[in-house]
Design a protein around this motif. Structure first.
Motif, PDB file in Angstrom:
ATOM      1  N   GLY A 193     -24.903   5.012  -0.903  1.00  0.00           N
ATOM      2  CA  GLY A 193     -25.810   4.318   0.007  1.00  0.00           C
ATOM      3  C   GLY A 193     -25.105   3.818   1.263  1.00  0.00           C
ATOM      4  O   GLY A 193     -25.634   3.939   2.372  1.00  0.00           O
ATOM      5  N   THR A 232     -25.726   5.026   5.106  1.00  0.00           N
ATOM      6  CA  THR A 232     -26.014   4.045   6.160  1.00  0.00           C
ATOM      7  C   THR A 232     -25.087   4.250   7.354  1.00  0.00           C
ATOM      8  O   THR A 232     -25.524   4.209   8.513  1.00  0.00           O
ATOM      9  N   TYR A 289     -32.394   3.893   6.433  1.00  0.00           N
ATOM     10  CA  TYR A 289     -33.320   3.346   5.442  1.00  0.00           C
ATOM     11  C   TYR A 289     -33.033   3.915   4.056  1.00  0.00           C
ATOM     12  O   TYR A 289     -33.067   3.188   3.051  1.00  0.00           O
ATOM     13  N   LEU A 290     -32.766   5.224   3.989  1.00  0.00           N
ATOM     14  CA  LEU A 290     -32.427   5.843   2.710  1.00  0.00           C
ATOM     15  C   LEU A 290     -31.144   5.233   2.151  1.00  0.00           C
ATOM     16  O   LEU A 290     -31.046   4.944   0.944  1.00  0.00           O
ATOM     17  N   PHE A 318     -29.934   2.203   2.761  1.00  0.00           N
ATOM     18  CA  PHE A 318     -30.210   0.847   2.298  1.00  0.00           C
ATOM     19  C   PHE A 318     -30.940   0.869   0.950  1.00  0.00           C
ATOM     20  O   PHE A 318     -30.678   0.038   0.076  1.00  0.00           O
ATOM     21  N   GLY A 319     -31.867   1.819   0.792  1.00  0.00           N
ATOM     22  CA  GLY A 319     -32.573   1.922  -0.475  1.00  0.00           C
ATOM     23  C   GLY A 319     -31.628   2.240  -1.624  1.00  0.00           C
ATOM     24  O   GLY A 319     -31.695   1.614  -2.697  1.00  0.00           O
ATOM     25  N   LEU A 320     -30.738   3.205  -1.418  1.00  0.00           N
ATOM     26  CA  LEU A 320     -29.761   3.534  -2.456  1.00  0.00           C
ATOM     27  C   LEU A 320     -28.794   2.377  -2.693  1.00  0.00           C
ATOM     28  O   LEU A 320     -28.366   2.135  -3.833  1.00  0.00           O
ATOM     29  N   MET A 380     -29.432  -0.868  -2.442  1.00  0.00           N
ATOM     30  CA  MET A 380     -30.092  -1.870  -3.283  1.00  0.00           C
ATOM     31  C   MET A 380     -30.249  -1.368  -4.720  1.00  0.00           C
ATOM     32  O   MET A 380     -30.045  -2.128  -5.674  1.00  0.00           O
ATOM     33  N   LEU A 381     -30.589  -0.080  -4.868  1.00  0.00           N
ATOM     34  CA  LEU A 381     -30.715   0.493  -6.209  1.00  0.00           C
ATOM     35  C   LEU A 381     -29.378   0.449  -6.941  1.00  0.00           C
ATOM     36  O   LEU A 381     -29.311   0.101  -8.128  1.00  0.00           O
TER      37      LEU A 381
END
Length: 468
Positions: free
Chosen positions: A185, A189, A396-397, A399-401, A403-404
């Motif tokens: 992630g 970023t 965005y992808l 940041f999503g990874l 947080m996951l």
């Protein structure tokens, strides 16, 4: 023999740099302290780019960052422009820091995280009771077999592997995958930031109501931004208007915009934008950021309608004025000045000596220099900031990874081994986090297993001996 000797020497020559790279450079790049230092440097530079205005004209920096006196004793407009602090996020050294940080994360992933995951996926059975004494939690139970233990572990969602009288169980492998997902992630970023800096652009336009425009005033652009700047379509400002509060202050301003195909003049999209609600089309964003009075429509007696431009006089949000000069004779020997401060319609009319003649509202007429001057309409202009950043979806992808991966990292990776030997069941386990929870869970399993006799429990956390 001579040829073989040369080939061997050449092979040794190339092996030396590879060994030096692996032993000297890779450990430094993959080191956590090195990554933390890079993060701090990037953070400081990013803060600098937030404090110092970005993408302004050279005159702006010369005015606000003079050489005498220099800000903090060294920060002048020359320093800002030489180092690139006026466009920090697109400088080669800032992008280099991001790339270096990404390399550090990738190196750490391949040299540390992936081997740890590979090791966690493997399992090994133990048949020596002495091994269990080295674990964080161990126990010895009389007259029990693996069948009852397997049932208890299945109830606790463990994945179980058996071989004869030996058992291995684990759960929470996702916790080992979490740090890798975090690294992926963060790398995405960084890639999104670099790609956006290379291919994005920021422009600014002040467009009168009713006009059609293409982006020409580019404030900042990456070296690969040419394909992002719209060429096949334009934007028309159908109407610009301002809503005022009862006190006369600006409440909100709006722009009705249409996207128009340049070849067919067909309307492709139409939206009304306002502050924080932009128009988006093919990855280009049009933000409402400012306004102006671009012109005025007038008529002298029964003449045709004239559209005269108005120029801004004052500066600042509270002191802005717009003015124009209106000739009242064909030879331009006489005329009046017209001033306005907003689009509410009230204007002031001055003679050539600077004396106030009268005030007038849009739609009304006054007599000046023997002619009838009618103010038909004040024409507003919308201030738009145009921005394209193709790296945003990647960010965005990422940041999503990120947080996951953080959520996944909170799962504990717990392991339990067991073996039956000489009528006794030996078992023990360990975990990488939530040690107390693991201890309680394992002791609960042991207590359920014991039916009679004595169960001796040993733990690094001083868990008391359980007696049946």
């Amino acid at each position: 023999m001579a040829i073989e000797s040369n080939v061997t020497a050449s092979s040794n020559f190339w092996q030396i740099p590879q060994q030096w790279w692996r032993k000297k450079i890779v450990p430094v790049i993959a080191n956590l302290k090195f990554a933390i230092v890079l993060v701090l440097i990037i953070a400081v530079v990013s803060i600098t780019g937030t404090v110092i205005e970005q993408g302004e004209t050279p005159g702006f920096y010369q005015t606000n960052y003079p050489e005498h006196p220099a800000l903090f004793g060294f920060l002048t407009w020359k320093v800002i422009q030489v180092i690139g602090l006026d466009h920090v996020y697109r400088t080669w050294w800032y992008l280099g820091l991001l790339v270096l940080f990404g390399i550090s994360l990738m190196t750490c992933t391949f040299t540390t995280q992936l081997p740890m995951l590979k090791s966690a996926r493997k399992w090994k059975f133990y048949d020596n009771p002495k091994f269990f004494q080295r674990l964080a939690l161990s126990a010895e139970i009389e007259d029990r077999d693996l069948t009852a233990l397997t049932e208890q572990l299945q109830a606790q969602k463990y994945k179980i592997f058996t071989e004869g009288d030996k058992l291995y169980a684990r759960k929470g492998l996702i916790g080992k995958i979490g740090p890798i997902v975090v690294h992926v992630g963060m790398i995405l970023t960084l890639l999104g930031g670099v790609w956006g800096a290379m291919t994005g652009f920021i422009g600014q336009e002040m467009v009168p109501s009713g006009d059609t425009f293409q982006v020409k005033n580019i404030l900042d652009a990456g070296p690969l931004a040419r394909n992002q700047i719209p060429k096949d379509w334009s934007v028309k400002v159908n109407r610009f208007w301002i809503e005022y509060t009862p006190a006369g202050t600006i409440d909100q301003f709006y722009s009705d915009l249409s996207v128009v195909d340049n070849s067919t003049q067909k309307e492709l999209d139409r939206q009304t934008i306002y502050v924080n609600k932009p128009l988006k089309y093919q990855g280009v964003y049009y933000y409402q950021t400012d306004w102006s009075i671009s012109g005025v429509k007038i008529r002298l007696n029964n003449s045709p309608i004239f559209r005269l431009p108005m120029a801004q006089i004052g500066q600042g949000a509270q002191n802005r004025l717009w003015g124009t000069w209106i000739p009242t004779k064909p030879d331009l020997s006489e005329g009046v000045s017209l001033l306005a401060k907003d689009l509410q319609g009230t204007m002031l009319v001055y003679d050539t000596k600077g004396q106030l003649i009268s005030s007038v509202r849009a739609g009304n007429s006054i007599e000046v220099n023997g002619v009838t001057l009618k103010i038909l309409e004040l024409i507003g202009g919308t201030g738009l900031q145009i921005k394209a950043d193709p790296g945003i979806p990647i960010v965005y992808l990422g940041f999503g990874l990120l947080m996951l991966g953080v959520i996944m990292s909170y799962f504990s990776h717990s392991q339990i081994w067991a073996v039956t030997k000489e009528g006794k069941l030996y078992l023990g386990g360990r975990t990488n986090r939530a040690q107390v929870v693991f201890e309680r869970e394992t002791i609960d399993i042991i207590e359920r297993l014991q039916n009679a006799g004595t169960c001796e429990v040993a733990s690094d956390l001083d868990v008391p001996t359980a007696v049946g």
